[in-house]
Structure formats: structure tokens, C-alpha cells
Design a protein around this motif. Structure first.
Motif, PDB file in Angstrom:
ATOM      1  N   ASP A  44     108.789 -16.883  76.954  1.00  0.00           N
ATOM      2  CA  ASP A  44     107.858 -16.644  78.051  1.00  0.00           C
ATOM      3  C   ASP A  44     106.419 -16.677  77.569  1.00  0.00           C
ATOM      4  OD1 ASP A  44     106.945 -16.117  80.582  1.00  0.00           O
ATOM      5  OD2 ASP A  44     107.402 -13.980  80.529  1.00  0.00           O
ATOM      6  N   ARG A  91     101.139 -17.709  82.362  1.00  0.00           N
ATOM      7  CA  ARG A  91     101.596 -18.166  83.682  1.00  0.00           C
ATOM      8  C   ARG A  91     101.150 -17.228  84.790  1.00  0.00           C
ATOM      9  NH1 ARG A  91     105.940 -14.894  85.195  1.00  0.00           N
ATOM     10  NH2 ARG A  91     106.979 -13.820  83.473  1.00  0.00           N
ATOM     11  N   LEU A 109     107.651 -21.389  83.444  1.00  0.00           N
ATOM     12  CA  LEU A 109     108.657 -20.335  83.302  1.00  0.00           C
ATOM     13  C   LEU A 109     110.021 -20.990  83.354  1.00  0.00           C
ATOM     14  CD1 LEU A 109     109.458 -17.328  83.153  1.00  0.00           C
ATOM     15  CD2 LEU A 109     109.381 -17.288  85.653  1.00  0.00           C
ATOM     16  N   ILE A 115     108.836 -23.517  87.686  1.00  0.00           N
ATOM     17  CA  ILE A 115     109.951 -22.612  87.366  1.00  0.00           C
ATOM     18  C   ILE A 115     111.218 -23.456  87.278  1.00  0.00           C
ATOM     19  CG2 ILE A 115     111.356 -20.692  88.157  1.00  0.00           C
ATOM     20  CD1 ILE A 115     109.018 -19.344  89.194  1.00  0.00           C
ATOM     21  N   ASN A 125     107.084 -15.183  89.902  1.00  0.00           N
ATOM     22  CA  ASN A 125     106.044 -15.189  88.863  1.00  0.00           C
ATOM     23  C   ASN A 125     105.445 -13.808  88.644  1.00  0.00           C
ATOM     24  OD1 ASN A 125     104.615 -16.556  86.802  1.00  0.00           O
ATOM     25  ND2 ASN A 125     102.804 -16.687  88.123  1.00  0.00           N
ATOM     26  N   TRP A 176     114.216 -18.488  87.964  1.00  0.00           N
ATOM     27  CA  TRP A 176     114.680 -19.864  87.768  1.00  0.00           C
ATOM     28  C   TRP A 176     116.021 -20.131  88.451  1.00  0.00           C
ATOM     29  CZ3 TRP A 176     113.229 -16.845  83.403  1.00  0.00           C
ATOM     30  CH2 TRP A 176     114.268 -16.091  82.831  1.00  0.00           C
TER      31      TRP A 176
END
Length: 267
Positions: free
Chosen positions: A80, A84, A74, A92, A240, A213
């Protein structure tokens, strides 16, 4: 394909080197006090992206995915991949956190890398190449800046503490604690939280819509330094998820966190 890594902390030296290499790529386009030499365009929504963001992102995806192939991915600058959501481990990444600072020649931007295990970070690195400063942590092993152990501020009350964050959020806090001080703005959210972790500032505030992130790596660093990053209701961020965004967050020393939340108007 599965990596031979059994303990994510074993990855830290290699991830540290990868972060430094990523910083070197970004620095080729950075000009201190001047506009970047990189080409710039706008993403959907109007936020800027540069060829430096893309170059660093591409480098990190190749290197980190090669290091731990079973992990999901990610990143701010990668389309995307919903696969994940089914992975135990997820990288990330924010290739350049604080792109506008990078664009303008401000030094307060960073490369942020986190490894999640079951929705929480177990490894985090925040590297500020223009400052030549690197923060890192592994779950249960403390936090470090440039190899030296760090800890949050030893402030015992909210009176007179320094708080970094957006002005409207700071104004809300100041209505309850007028004595707070406001350091210069720290555009990179990862770097803002890392500076709470090392005690450079006492607390930090994050506006709504931060993304995984922006905060995951620094969240672990702060936790391992004796601090907390939570929602205003006191809940830890969950990473996530299908939509990797967050509401308002506050970062500070554990001993002051309840008082900080109450002063802002949280639970």
C-alpha cells in the motif's frame, strides 16, 4: 505528469483491452477443472497467492498507471502507498478475484478494475476470462455485459428469489424468507455482484472484511444496472480510506433493497 484524459469514460475501451490482456496472462496458468500450474505461496494471514496474481498485478500497474499517471493505486497484491489518500483519482485492482477458485480450476474468478473519483467508482470492469465474459460500466451511462445493456432482476418481492452468498449469511436471511433459493457458490465477490447486476441471481450477500478491490468495480456496474450495494444500515461503501475494508454488505435491485435489508436484520 498529467494525462490528457478529461472524461474517465473515455478510458473504457482501453481499460477493456487491458483487462482482456490481463486475463490472457492469468489463463496461461489456469487449468479448467484441475489445479493451477502456477507456483503458490501463502500471504500473511494464510490466504493463497500465485505467480499468476503477481504477474497480472505487475502488468496492470504498468499499463493503468501509464494510462492515467496522476491516479493513485490500490491493489490486493501491491504494497500500500498512502499517497493514494490524497489523490482525486485512484485505480483499485484485484488481479485475480477468487484466487482459490482459480487454484482449483473453477471458472468463477475474475479480473476487477475500478477507477475512483473522490472515493466513489466512476469506471468499473469485471472480466471473467474462463467464461469469456466482461462486465463494464461508467457513471451515468448504464452497465453492459459483452457490449449489451444489462439490468437487475425484475423480481417484485423477496419470495422465492435466488440469493448468492456465504451459507451463514444466507441462513440468517432464510429465517425470515424461507422460500429463497441458493444458486451454486460464486467465489469471486466481484463476479457475484456482477451477476446480481445482470439478473443471473436476484440478490447477493457479502461477509464482513471485503476489501475495496473485491467490490469497487462491481459496485458501479450494479448501480448502473438499477441495483444497490450497501451496508446493512443502507449506506453506500466508501472507498480509498486508510483501511480499505468493509462490514457486511447486501446487493440487490433498488426496488427490493429496503425489504432485503429489513429481512437480514438491518435498518
Amino acid at each position: 505528469m498529467t494525462s490528457l484524459i478529461r472524461d474517465p469514460s473515455d478510458l473504457t475501451p482501453t481499460v477493456r483491452d487491458i483487462a482482456r490482456e490481463a486475463g490472457e496472462i492469468a489463463m496461461k496458468f489456469f487449468r479448467s477443472g484441475l489445479s493451477t500450474s502456477a507456483r503458490i505461496w501463502s500471504k500473511a494471514g494464510g490466504s493463497p497467492v500465485t505467480e499468476a496474481d503477481v504477474a497480472v498485478d505487475t502488468f496492470l500497474k504498468v499499463r493503468l498507471s501509464g494510462l492515467m499517471p496522476e491516479a493513485g493505486w490500490l491493489s490486493e497484491e501491491t504494497a500500500d502507498d498512502p499517497r493514494r489518500l490524497d489523490r482525486k483519482y485512484v485505480w483499485i485492482v484485484d488481479p485475480i478475484d477468487g484466487t482459490r477458485a482459480f487454484l482449483s480450476g473453477s471458472h468463477d474468478w475474475s479480473v476487477a478494475i475500478a477507477l475512483l473519483e473522490n472515493t466513489r467508482p466512476v469506471l468499473g470492469i469485471v472480466y471473467a476470462p474462463a467464461h469469456e465474459t466482461i462486465y463494464e460500466a461508467e457513471e451515468g451511462r448504464g452497465a453492459r455485459r459483452d457490449g449489451e445493456a444489462i439490468a437487475v432482476s425484475d423480481a417484485r418481492s423477496l419470495e422465492g428469489i435466488s440469493v448468492a452468498g456465504p451459507k451463514p449469511f444466507l441462513d440468517r436471511l432464510a429465517r425470515e424468507v424461507p422460500s429463497i433459493t441458493r444458486p451454486p457458490r460464486i467465489p469471486s465477490l466481484a463476479l457475484r455482484i456482477a451477476r446480481v447486476a445482470d439478473g443471473t441471481v436476484d440478490a447477493g450477500l457479502v461477509s464482513t472484511d471485503a476489501r475495496d478491490w473485491d467490490i469497487a468495480a462491481a459496485d458501479l456496474i450494479l448501480h448502473e444496472a438499477g441495483g444497490a450495494l450497501t451496508t446493512l444500515d443502507g449506506d453506500k461503501p466508501v472507498y480509498n480510506r486508510p483501511e480499505p475494508s468493509h462490514g457486511e454488505l447486501a446487493a440487490g435491485p433498488q426496488r427490493l433493497h429496503g425489504a432485503l435489508l429489513a429481512a437480514i436484520g438491518g435498518r
